[in-house]
Design an enzyme around this catalytic site. Structure first.
Site, PDB file in Angstrom:
ATOM      1  N   ASP A  24       4.871  -5.685  -9.454  1.00  0.00           N
ATOM      2  CA  ASP A  24       5.323  -5.013  -8.234  1.00  0.00           C
ATOM      3  C   ASP A  24       6.615  -4.251  -8.539  1.00  0.00           C
ATOM      4  O   ASP A  24       7.628  -4.871  -8.869  1.00  0.00           O
ATOM      5  CB  ASP A  24       5.555  -6.099  -7.170  1.00  0.00           C
ATOM      6  CG  ASP A  24       5.976  -5.525  -5.833  1.00  0.00           C
ATOM      7  OD1 ASP A  24       6.308  -4.321  -5.775  1.00  0.00           O
ATOM      8  OD2 ASP A  24       5.983  -6.280  -4.860  1.00  0.00           O
ATOM      9  N   ASN A  47       0.824  -1.224   0.000  1.00  0.00           N
ATOM     10  CA  ASN A  47       0.000   0.000   0.000  1.00  0.00           C
ATOM     11  C   ASN A  47       0.854   1.269   0.000  1.00  0.00           C
ATOM     12  O   ASN A  47       0.464   2.301   0.547  1.00  0.00           O
ATOM     13  CB  ASN A  47      -0.987   0.001   1.181  1.00  0.00           C
ATOM     14  CG  ASN A  47      -2.103   1.047   1.083  1.00  0.00           C
ATOM     15  OD1 ASN A  47      -2.586   1.543   2.087  1.00  0.00           O
ATOM     16  ND2 ASN A  47      -2.505   1.407  -0.120  1.00  0.00           N
ATOM     17  N   SER A  88      -1.187   0.610  -5.278  1.00  0.00           N
ATOM     18  CA  SER A  88      -2.579   0.993  -4.968  1.00  0.00           C
ATOM     19  C   SER A  88      -2.757   2.485  -4.646  1.00  0.00           C
ATOM     20  O   SER A  88      -3.770   3.064  -5.062  1.00  0.00           O
ATOM     21  CB  SER A  88      -3.204   0.082  -3.912  1.00  0.00           C
ATOM     22  OG  SER A  88      -2.526   0.129  -2.698  1.00  0.00           O
TER      23      SER A  88
HETATM   24  P1  4NP Z   1       3.154  -2.235  -3.412  1.00  0.00           P
HETATM   25  O1  4NP Z   1       4.740  -2.468  -3.424  1.00  0.00           O
HETATM   26  O2  4NP Z   1       2.531  -3.564  -3.036  1.00  0.00           O
HETATM   27  O3  4NP Z   1       2.847  -1.848  -4.812  1.00  0.00           O
HETATM   28  O4  4NP Z   1       2.914  -1.139  -2.394  1.00  0.00           O
HETATM   29  C1  4NP Z   1       5.424  -3.044  -2.368  1.00  0.00           C
HETATM   30  C2  4NP Z   1       5.801  -2.264  -1.290  1.00  0.00           C
HETATM   31  C3  4NP Z   1       6.520  -2.837  -0.257  1.00  0.00           C
HETATM   32  C4  4NP Z   1       6.857  -4.181  -0.299  1.00  0.00           C
HETATM   33  C5  4NP Z   1       6.467  -4.953  -1.367  1.00  0.00           C
HETATM   34  C6  4NP Z   1       5.748  -4.386  -2.401  1.00  0.00           C
HETATM   35  N1  4NP Z   1       7.618  -4.753   0.743  1.00  0.00           N
HETATM   36  O5  4NP Z   1       7.978  -5.939   0.651  1.00  0.00           O
HETATM   37  O6  4NP Z   1       7.939  -4.057   1.739  1.00  0.00           O
END
Ligand code: 4NP
Length: 155
Positions: free
Chosen positions: A123, A11, A15
């Site tokens: 991602d 998040n 998103s």
């Molecule tokens: P999002 O990206 O799901 O698009 O907000 C990510 C943000 C942080 C992490 C993974 C995906 N994380 O592993 O901390």
């Protein structure tokens, strides 16, 4: 007033950007009275944090602001939102697991992408800045089709 929740993992990247793009388009279309959106993440790593600085940058480059503090997706969201929009397959799966059911108002964002229907919004977190531009382009184009769907579905 229909409520839409965009959901990714942290998040802080996909998103909140989807939320900013949706708000920007809805505003330009004069539909702010009809639709309202928010965003959440299935993970708890970034609760309370502002979006990733690369998310803020890419939004600025495209003339929009991102205002959000990260929250975790919970079962109660399924009771208060009319549409749940998952960024990828893993988010979708985790949301269904959290809800304990697969409601008919949960969709993958790219179910609305004419170019690669049903694919994941990748991602961008562990990659470079170009990944954020790629995500922006996917969201921008998918969102137009999602909004058209909403306009037809709302009646
Ligand atoms: P999002 O990206 O799901 O698009 O907000 C990510 C943000 C942080 C992490 C993974 C995906 N994380 O592993 O901390």
């Amino acid at each position: 007033m229909k409520k839409i929740l965009f959901v990714c993992l942290g998040n802080i990247c996909r998103s909140p950007l989807a939320e900013a793009i949706f708000n920007h388009k809805i505003n330009r279309l004069g539909l702010i009275e009809e639709f309202q959106c928010d965003s959440a993440g299935t993970g708890d790593y970034h609760i309370g944090e502002i979006p990733d600085k690369r998310t803020i940058e890419i939004a600025h480059q495209h003339g929009m602001e991102v205002h959000h503090l990260a929250q975790q997706f919970k079962k109660h969201h399924a009771a208060t939102f009319d549409y749940l929009i998952a960024m990828d397959e893993s988010n979708y799966h985790n949301m269904v697991k959290e809800i304990g059911d697969e409601p008919d108002f949960i969709y993958k964002m790219r179910a609305f992408d004419p170019e690669n229907k049903g694919a994941d919004v990748p991602d961008p977190y562990f990659g470079g800045k170009e990944g954020f531009e790629h995500v922006y382009q996917i969201l921008d184009r998918s969102m137009d089709h999602f909004i058209n769907f909403l306009k037809k579905d709302k009646g």
